[in-house]
Design a protein around this motif. Structure first.
Motif, PDB file in Angstrom:
ATOM      1  N   ARG A 187       0.840   5.629   4.526  1.00 41.61           N
ATOM      2  CA  ARG A 187       1.489   5.032   5.699  1.00 41.61           C
ATOM      3  C   ARG A 187       0.438   4.602   6.723  1.00 41.61           C
ATOM      4  NH1 ARG A 187       4.202   9.164   7.235  1.00 41.61           N
ATOM      5  NH2 ARG A 187       5.855   8.822   5.698  1.00 41.61           N
ATOM      6  N   GLN A 188      -0.550   5.481   6.938  1.00 40.51           N
ATOM      7  CA  GLN A 188      -1.622   5.158   7.882  1.00 40.51           C
ATOM      8  C   GLN A 188      -2.494   4.016   7.346  1.00 40.51           C
ATOM      9  OE1 GLN A 188      -2.142   6.527  11.020  1.00 40.51           O
ATOM     10  NE2 GLN A 188      -3.593   4.821  11.151  1.00 40.51           N
ATOM     11  N   ALA A 189      -2.770   4.026   6.043  1.00 37.34           N
ATOM     12  CA  ALA A 189      -3.596   2.970   5.452  1.00 37.34           C
ATOM     13  C   ALA A 189      -2.934   1.609   5.613  1.00 37.34           C
ATOM     14  CB  ALA A 189      -3.845   3.270   3.979  1.00 37.34           C
ATOM     15  N   GLU A 190      -1.650   1.541   5.366  1.00 33.43           N
ATOM     16  CA  GLU A 190      -0.950   0.256   5.506  1.00 33.43           C
ATOM     17  C   GLU A 190      -0.943  -0.203   6.961  1.00 33.43           C
ATOM     18  OE1 GLU A 190       3.413  -1.424   4.336  1.00 33.43           O
ATOM     19  OE2 GLU A 190       2.061  -0.709   2.759  1.00 33.43           O
ATOM     20  N   ASN A 212      -9.893   2.845   1.182  1.00 22.72           N
ATOM     21  CA  ASN A 212     -10.616   3.802   0.342  1.00 22.72           C
ATOM     22  C   ASN A 212     -10.914   5.147   1.012  1.00 22.72           C
ATOM     23  OD1 ASN A 212     -10.558   1.992  -1.770  1.00 22.72           O
ATOM     24  ND2 ASN A 212     -12.603   1.202  -1.399  1.00 22.72           N
ATOM     25  N   PRO A 213     -11.370   5.169   2.275  1.00 21.48           N
ATOM     26  CA  PRO A 213     -11.627   6.476   2.901  1.00 21.48           C
ATOM     27  C   PRO A 213     -10.364   7.322   3.023  1.00 21.48           C
ATOM     28  CG  PRO A 213     -12.717   4.725   4.130  1.00 21.48           C
ATOM     29  CD  PRO A 213     -11.808   4.057   3.159  1.00 21.48           C
ATOM     30  N   ILE A 214      -9.231   6.671   3.253  1.00 17.98           N
ATOM     31  CA  ILE A 214      -7.981   7.425   3.372  1.00 17.98           C
ATOM     32  C   ILE A 214      -7.575   7.997   2.020  1.00 17.98           C
ATOM     33  CG2 ILE A 214      -5.503   7.207   3.838  1.00 17.98           C
ATOM     34  CD1 ILE A 214      -6.194   5.321   6.120  1.00 17.98           C
ATOM     35  N   ILE A 215      -7.733   7.200   0.960  1.00 18.31           N
ATOM     36  CA  ILE A 215      -7.417   7.727  -0.378  1.00 18.31           C
ATOM     37  C   ILE A 215      -8.328   8.908  -0.713  1.00 18.31           C
ATOM     38  CG2 ILE A 215      -7.478   7.207  -2.853  1.00 18.31           C
ATOM     39  CD1 ILE A 215      -6.505   4.421  -2.206  1.00 18.31           C
ATOM     40  N   ASP A 216      -9.606   8.795  -0.356  1.00 20.56           N
ATOM     41  CA  ASP A 216     -10.531   9.913  -0.585  1.00 20.56           C
ATOM     42  C   ASP A 216     -10.050  11.166   0.138  1.00 20.56           C
ATOM     43  OD1 ASP A 216     -12.144   8.292  -2.118  1.00 20.56           O
ATOM     44  OD2 ASP A 216     -13.575   7.875  -0.514  1.00 20.56           O
ATOM     45  N   ASN A 217      -9.598  11.009   1.367  1.00 22.04           N
ATOM     46  CA  ASN A 217      -9.127  12.159   2.143  1.00 22.04           C
ATOM     47  C   ASN A 217      -7.812  12.711   1.599  1.00 22.04           C
ATOM     48  OD1 ASN A 217     -11.202  12.563   4.051  1.00 22.04           O
ATOM     49  ND2 ASN A 217     -10.493  10.809   5.247  1.00 22.04           N
ATOM     50  N   ILE A 218      -6.979  11.846   1.051  1.00 20.96           N
ATOM     51  CA  ILE A 218      -5.748  12.322   0.399  1.00 20.96           C
ATOM     52  C   ILE A 218      -6.112  13.211  -0.786  1.00 20.96           C
ATOM     53  CG2 ILE A 218      -3.758  11.622  -0.985  1.00 20.96           C
ATOM     54  CD1 ILE A 218      -3.582   9.108   0.798  1.00 20.96           C
ATOM     55  N   LEU A 276      -8.749  14.874  -1.188  1.00 20.36           N
ATOM     56  CA  LEU A 276      -9.369  16.107  -0.698  1.00 20.36           C
ATOM     57  C   LEU A 276      -8.356  17.027  -0.026  1.00 20.36           C
ATOM     58  CD1 LEU A 276     -12.656  14.634   0.829  1.00 20.36           C
ATOM     59  CD2 LEU A 276     -12.474  16.089  -1.209  1.00 20.36           C
ATOM     60  N   GLY A 277      -7.105  16.570   0.058  1.00 28.68           N
ATOM     61  CA  GLY A 277      -6.056  17.392   0.652  1.00 28.68           C
ATOM     62  C   GLY A 277      -5.973  17.322   2.165  1.00 28.68           C
ATOM     63  N   LYS A 278      -6.660  16.353   2.776  1.00 30.89           N
ATOM     64  CA  LYS A 278      -6.655  16.257   4.236  1.00 30.89           C
ATOM     65  C   LYS A 278      -5.419  15.524   4.763  1.00 30.89           C
ATOM     66  CE  LYS A 278     -11.686  16.474   4.628  1.00 30.89           C
ATOM     67  NZ  LYS A 278     -12.920  15.792   5.117  1.00 30.89           N
ATOM     68  N   TYR A 279      -4.826  14.679   3.904  1.00 25.79           N
ATOM     69  CA  TYR A 279      -3.578  13.991   4.225  1.00 25.79           C
ATOM     70  C   TYR A 279      -2.622  14.193   3.062  1.00 25.79           C
ATOM     71  CZ  TYR A 279      -6.214  11.000   7.564  1.00 25.79           C
ATOM     72  OH  TYR A 279      -6.999  10.531   8.572  1.00 25.79           O
ATOM     73  N   SER A 280      -1.327  14.150   3.340  1.00 27.42           N
ATOM     74  CA  SER A 280      -0.372  14.049   2.249  1.00 27.42           C
ATOM     75  C   SER A 280      -0.394  12.606   1.763  1.00 27.42           C
ATOM     76  CB  SER A 280       1.031  14.405   2.725  1.00 27.42           C
ATOM     77  OG  SER A 280       1.543  13.392   3.577  1.00 27.42           O
ATOM     78  N   PRO A 281      -0.051  12.346   0.487  1.00 22.77           N
ATOM     79  CA  PRO A 281      -0.031  10.958   0.014  1.00 22.77           C
ATOM     80  C   PRO A 281       0.843  10.047   0.872  1.00 22.77           C
ATOM     81  CG  PRO A 281       0.036  12.441  -1.859  1.00 22.77           C
ATOM     82  CD  PRO A 281       0.159  13.295  -0.629  1.00 22.77           C
ATOM     83  N   ALA A 282       2.021  10.534   1.269  1.00 26.31           N
ATOM     84  CA  ALA A 282       2.926   9.702   2.064  1.00 26.31           C
ATOM     85  C   ALA A 282       2.329   9.380   3.429  1.00 26.31           C
ATOM     86  CB  ALA A 282       4.280  10.398   2.213  1.00 26.31           C
ATOM     87  N   ILE A 298       0.837  -1.200   0.000  1.00 22.66           N
ATOM     88  CA  ILE A 298       0.000   0.000   0.000  1.00 22.66           C
ATOM     89  C   ILE A 298       0.870   1.248   0.000  1.00 22.66           C
ATOM     90  CG2 ILE A 298      -1.794   1.256   1.252  1.00 22.66           C
ATOM     91  CD1 ILE A 298      -2.527  -1.523   2.533  1.00 22.66           C
ATOM     92  N   ASN A 299       1.782   1.320   0.916  1.00 24.08           N
ATOM     93  CA  ASN A 299       2.652   2.485   1.058  1.00 24.08           C
ATOM     94  C   ASN A 299       3.965   2.249   0.324  1.00 24.08           C
ATOM     95  OD1 ASN A 299       3.737   4.922   1.960  1.00 24.08           O
ATOM     96  ND2 ASN A 299       4.565   3.986   3.821  1.00 24.08           N
ATOM     97  N   THR A 300       3.908   2.304  -0.992  1.00 23.58           N
ATOM     98  CA  THR A 300       5.120   2.138  -1.801  1.00 23.58           C
ATOM     99  C   THR A 300       5.485   3.484  -2.439  1.00 23.58           C
ATOM    100  OG1 THR A 300       3.952   1.608  -3.860  1.00 23.58           O
ATOM    101  CG2 THR A 300       4.424  -0.227  -2.351  1.00 23.58           C
ATOM    102  N   PRO A 301       6.745   3.686  -2.769  1.00 17.86           N
ATOM    103  CA  PRO A 301       7.152   4.972  -3.363  1.00 17.86           C
ATOM    104  C   PRO A 301       6.354   5.346  -4.611  1.00 17.86           C
ATOM    105  CG  PRO A 301       9.088   3.726  -2.691  1.00 17.86           C
ATOM    106  CD  PRO A 301       7.914   2.809  -2.511  1.00 17.86           C
ATOM    107  N   ASN A 302       6.097   4.372  -5.493  1.00 18.49           N
ATOM    108  CA  ASN A 302       5.394   4.700  -6.734  1.00 18.49           C
ATOM    109  C   ASN A 302       3.904   4.948  -6.526  1.00 18.49           C
ATOM    110  OD1 ASN A 302       7.870   4.349  -7.971  1.00 18.49           O
ATOM    111  ND2 ASN A 302       7.013   3.270  -9.712  1.00 18.49           N
TER     112      ASN A 302
END
Length: 432
Positions: free
Chosen positions: A420-423, A402-408, A410-416, A229-233
């Motif tokens: 990291r939290q999703a994994e 999915n909810p974390i990706i949605d929030n990313i 929306l700008g609520k989290y940085s992708p990194a 889930i939390n990979t560089p690419n």
């Protein structure tokens, strides 16, 4: 399309659904026709004006082809069909055949909700189907369903717009870098207002997870039991998506989305978007409502020139619910339903990608013009299409990611930070 349908209902819901079933529906398996034929109850969600006549013609052809089995079609609405299936299996009165989600076969097999089909077929049976689809119906190296249909994603592009922008209409973008370059040239702006947008990665039949897979060498979120889930690419893919919104402006993106509809109102058909990712059946909308559009199709651009044009697919299967009274007769119908004749007819009428290789190839031979071009492109694209069956160790992982990706987005989290939290969240739900 979403990757999977994670359907797990508590016992209370199962009981509630069960008590709502009529005794006639529950006991249809035990019935025989007046002339002694065994009744096979077949459940599907195909009730539209387009699909219902097709499946019922296939059923009628099967019924006429032999004199021992009568298949009865029971239509149940999308969503209801699976809760009722689980309830009927729990009660011991299931249908004999049901159409179900391809990516959750292993879940039902582990939970003993579906029959092992290996006892009814030989090793050569699988050769009829695309390998990545057959792999998706396996649990502990045994098949628990038979693939029926599938999909893949292509890049549709407006050749007229390409010519206007000085781009070669026969050379679609091959990489993400080229996709960005082409999109900027295809944009048409009147002051601060966009009249046409070259491309936006989240429009069409594609989501962030597909771009993450494309960037990460075809890897899903879980590969061979390992979390990816939390990979560089995958982080880079989400940063790339965010960059498109930043360049176009959130107001522009929202304004265009507000106008989206179907058929003539589709932004690609309305020529307000020059490049668009969608599945093969999108061609039927172009055929029926976009007669003046000169378009081309191509694989989704690859992350780099050294990577593949990875796409994501889904689909449906035919399976025998656990406890069917007539599993042998049910398998005989499934054999027909997924065989070359029925599959060819389904593909011709619905323009679906079917699972049977011989059927798909015969459809290509009989199509002409744009239809043949698009269908051939979808079949070719199956080679780089990834399926993501839900691992039994992580049955609910989509609801964590999915909810974390949605929030990313929306700008609520940085992708990194978000990945990291999703994994971390998914690692906590692993079943041993």
């Amino acid at each position: 399309m979403r990757r999977s349908l994670s359907i797990f209902i508590p016992f209370v819901l199962m009981f509630a659904v069960l008590t709502g079933c009529s005794s006639g529906e529950q006991n249809v398996q035990a019935e025989k026709t007046q002339d002694g034929k065994t009744v096979v109850d077949f459940w599907s969600f195909w009730g539209s004006e387009t699909r219902r006549p097709v499946i019922e013609k296939i059923i009628d052809d099967f019924n006429q082809s032999q004199d021992r089995i009568f298949v009865k079609h029971t239509f149940l609405p999308w969503g209801d069909i699976w809760t009722k299936n689980l309830a009927s299996v729990a009660a011991g009165n299931p249908a004999d055949v049901i159409i179900n989600d391809i990516n959750t076969v292993a879940q039902r097999a582990e939970n003993k909700q579906v029959e092992d089909l290996s006892k009814y077929i030989d090793d050569s049976f699988k050769d009829q189907f695309y390998p990545h689809l057959w792999e998706s119906v396996q649990y502990q190296n045994k098949p628990f369903a038979v693939p029926f249909n599938t999909d893949t994603r292509l890049l549709y592009y407006n050749k007229k717009a390409f010519k206007e922008a000085g781009l070669d209409p026969n050379k679609p973008p091959q990489t993400w870098e080229e996709l960005e370059e082409y999109a900027k040239k295809l944009d048409i702006k009147n002051g601060s207002r966009y009249e046409r947008i070259g491309f936006y990665p989240l429009w069409g039949s594609i989501g962030a997870s597909s771009w993450m897979t494309n960037a990460d060498n075809g890897a899903g979120f879980i590969e061979d039991g390992e979390l990816k889930i939390n990979t560089p690419n995958k982080v880079k893919a989400l940063e790339w998506i965010a960059g498109w919104k930043e360049r176009l402006g959130e107001n522009t993106v929202q304004a265009f989305q507000a106008e989206f509809g179907s058929e003539q109102a589709n932004p690609f058909i309305a020529e307000k978007v020059a490049m668009w990712v969608d599945i093969g059946t999108f061609y039927t909308q172009l055929r029926d409502y976009g007669k003046d559009i000169e378009f081309g199709v191509a694989p989704i651009p690859s992350y780099s020139k050294d990577s593949e044009h990875w796409a994501e697919g889904g689909g449906f299967v035919a399976e025998i619910p656990k406890g069917s009274d007539h599993p042998e007769e049910a398998m005989e119908f499934i054999d027909y339903l997924t065989g070359p004749e029925a599959q060819k007819y389904w593909a011709q009428k619905n323009f679906d990608n079917v699972a049977n290789i011989k059927a798909a190839e015969s459809v290509i031979d009989e199509l002409t013009g744009d239809g043949q071009t698009v269908y051939q492109a979808t079949v070719d694209n199956l080679k780089v299409t990834k399926m993501f069956p839900v691992p039994v160790e992580y049955p609910d992982y989509h609801n964590r990611i999915n909810p974390i990706i949605d929030n990313i987005l929306l700008g609520k989290y940085s992708p990194a930070d978000g990945l990291r939290q999703a994994e971390k969240d998914v690692s906590k739900i692993k079943r041993e």
